[in-house]
Design a protein around this motif. Structure first.
Motif, PDB file in Angstrom:
ATOM      1  N   GLN A  27       0.815  -1.081  -0.190  1.00  7.22           N
ATOM      2  CA  GLN A  27      -0.003   0.078  -0.005  1.00  7.22           C
ATOM      3  C   GLN A  27       0.739   1.103  -0.111  1.00  7.22           C
ATOM      4  N   ARG A  28       0.583   2.059  -0.913  1.00  6.48           N
ATOM      5  CA  ARG A  28       1.409   3.284  -1.099  1.00  6.48           C
ATOM      6  C   ARG A  28       1.044   4.283   0.073  1.00  6.48           C
ATOM      7  N   LEU A  29       1.754   4.545   0.996  1.00  5.93           N
ATOM      8  CA  LEU A  29       1.599   5.432   1.921  1.00  5.93           C
ATOM      9  C   LEU A  29       2.421   6.771   1.949  1.00  5.93           C
ATOM     10  N   SER A  30       1.645   7.740   2.547  1.00  4.72           N
ATOM     11  CA  SER A  30       2.195   9.044   2.810  1.00  4.72           C
ATOM     12  C   SER A  30       2.250   9.083   4.148  1.00  4.72           C
ATOM     13  N   VAL A  31       3.502   9.213   4.790  1.00  9.75           N
ATOM     14  CA  VAL A  31       3.530   9.168   6.457  1.00  9.75           C
ATOM     15  C   VAL A  31       3.962  10.595   6.918  1.00  9.75           C
ATOM     16  N   HIS A  32       3.143  11.259   7.458  1.00 10.78           N
ATOM     17  CA  HIS A  32       3.509  12.764   8.260  1.00 10.78           C
ATOM     18  C   HIS A  32       3.909  12.525   9.520  1.00 10.78           C
ATOM     19  N   ARG A  33       5.295  12.891   9.715  1.00  9.53           N
ATOM     20  CA  ARG A  33       5.754  12.604  11.122  1.00  9.53           C
ATOM     21  C   ARG A  33       5.547  14.103  12.062  1.00  9.53           C
ATOM     22  N   VAL A  38       4.077  11.909  17.026  1.00 11.76           N
ATOM     23  CA  VAL A  38       2.651  11.461  16.240  1.00 11.76           C
ATOM     24  C   VAL A  38       2.664  11.443  14.659  1.00 11.76           C
ATOM     25  N   ARG A  39       2.070  10.215  14.258  1.00 19.36           N
ATOM     26  CA  ARG A  39       2.012  10.144  12.970  1.00 19.36           C
ATOM     27  C   ARG A  39       0.680  10.252  12.406  1.00 19.36           C
ATOM     28  N   VAL A  40       0.674  10.770  11.260  1.00 18.44           N
ATOM     29  CA  VAL A  40      -0.315  10.816  10.504  1.00 18.44           C
ATOM     30  C   VAL A  40      -0.288  10.052   8.968  1.00 18.44           C
ATOM     31  N   ILE A  41      -0.839   9.074   8.834  1.00 20.08           N
ATOM     32  CA  ILE A  41      -0.561   8.127   7.613  1.00 20.08           C
ATOM     33  C   ILE A  41      -1.789   8.385   6.708  1.00 20.08           C
TER      34      ILE A  41
END
Length: 236
Positions: A27-33, A38-41
């Motif tokens: 699954q292509r994921l864009s991970v915001h750290r 805290v992470r927003v995926i």
């Protein structure tokens, strides 16, 4: 490994059929750290890996069959790839053959997936099962005395919404039996209601209770019958 493997016009046979086929993907994921760990995926969608396998072309026409696959690779065309219950549209990314002798040519192949053609069928079955389970949950929620644990378990089994599977047959029989059971309970409650009202005022409270039970049974019947009809529609 399944006995049928088809790639475009080539039906693989004998030693050409591999012991295993590698498939899957990510699954292509864009991970915001964010600060504090805290992470927003954000899920960006499927990214299928190449489907690959190896085998051996054998027999007097081994070279001819290997050349057909290589020509299909060279054309860059989209080909159907089918084995077992899998069905993809693919482009042959790599084909490597190792000529040992005229009747023995080991090969390796990798295909890039354009589209998973069976995905729509799987999604329909999953949606159908989810809809049926929701109806049964609604039937259980109206407070009827009918035991719905059997059909809930049967419809929740893998393959229960896929025509032709053993699980489908079990789920359909369970729903059919539940519909019959509810109809029998409604008939019994209806007869009891009539007897209660004829008995006079002393039986009025019992009649009211019976009428309430009859209403919940009728409500549950509607949900279960809808699940039954939807499951039957899987065969159309």
């Amino acid at each position: 490994m399944a006995n049928i493997l088809l790639l475009g016009p080539v039906l693989f046979q004998d030693f050409e059929i591999p012991e295993h086929i590698s498939w899957g993907g990510q699954q292509r994921l864009s991970v915001h750290r964010l600060p504090g760990g805290v992470r927003v995926i954000d899920a960006m969608g499927r990214d299928d890996a190449q489907i690959s396998w190896s085998g051996v072309f054998s027999g007097i026409n081994a070279a001819d069959r290997a050349r057909i696959v290589d020509l299909n690779r060279a054309s860059g065309s989209v080909w159907p790839l089918v084995w077992d219950s899998f069905y993809y549209s693919v482009v042959i990314a790599t084909f490597q053959a190792d000529y040992r002798r005229v009747n023995w040519i080991p090969y390796r192949i990798a295909c890039t997936v354009l589209r998973d053609e069976s995905e729509a069928l799987v999604e329909v079955a999953a949606s159908l099962a989810a809809s049926g389970l929701a109806d049964l949950a609604s039937a259980a929620g109206v407070g009827s005395s009918v035991d719905l644990s059997g059909p809930l378990s049967a419809l929740g089994a893998a393959g229960a919404a896929t025509l032709g599977t053993a699980a489908y047959g079990v789920a359909l029989r369970s729903l059919n039996n539940t519909v019959v059971e509810i109809a029998s309970s409604i008939a019994t409650s209806g007869a009891s209601l009539v007897a209660g009202t004829i008995g006079g005022a002393a039986d009025l409270m019992q009649a009211v209770g019976t009428a309430g039970q009859l209403a919940t049974l009728a409500n549950a019947q509607g949900f279960v019958q809808r699940a039954q009809v939807n499951l039957l529609n899987a065969s159309t």
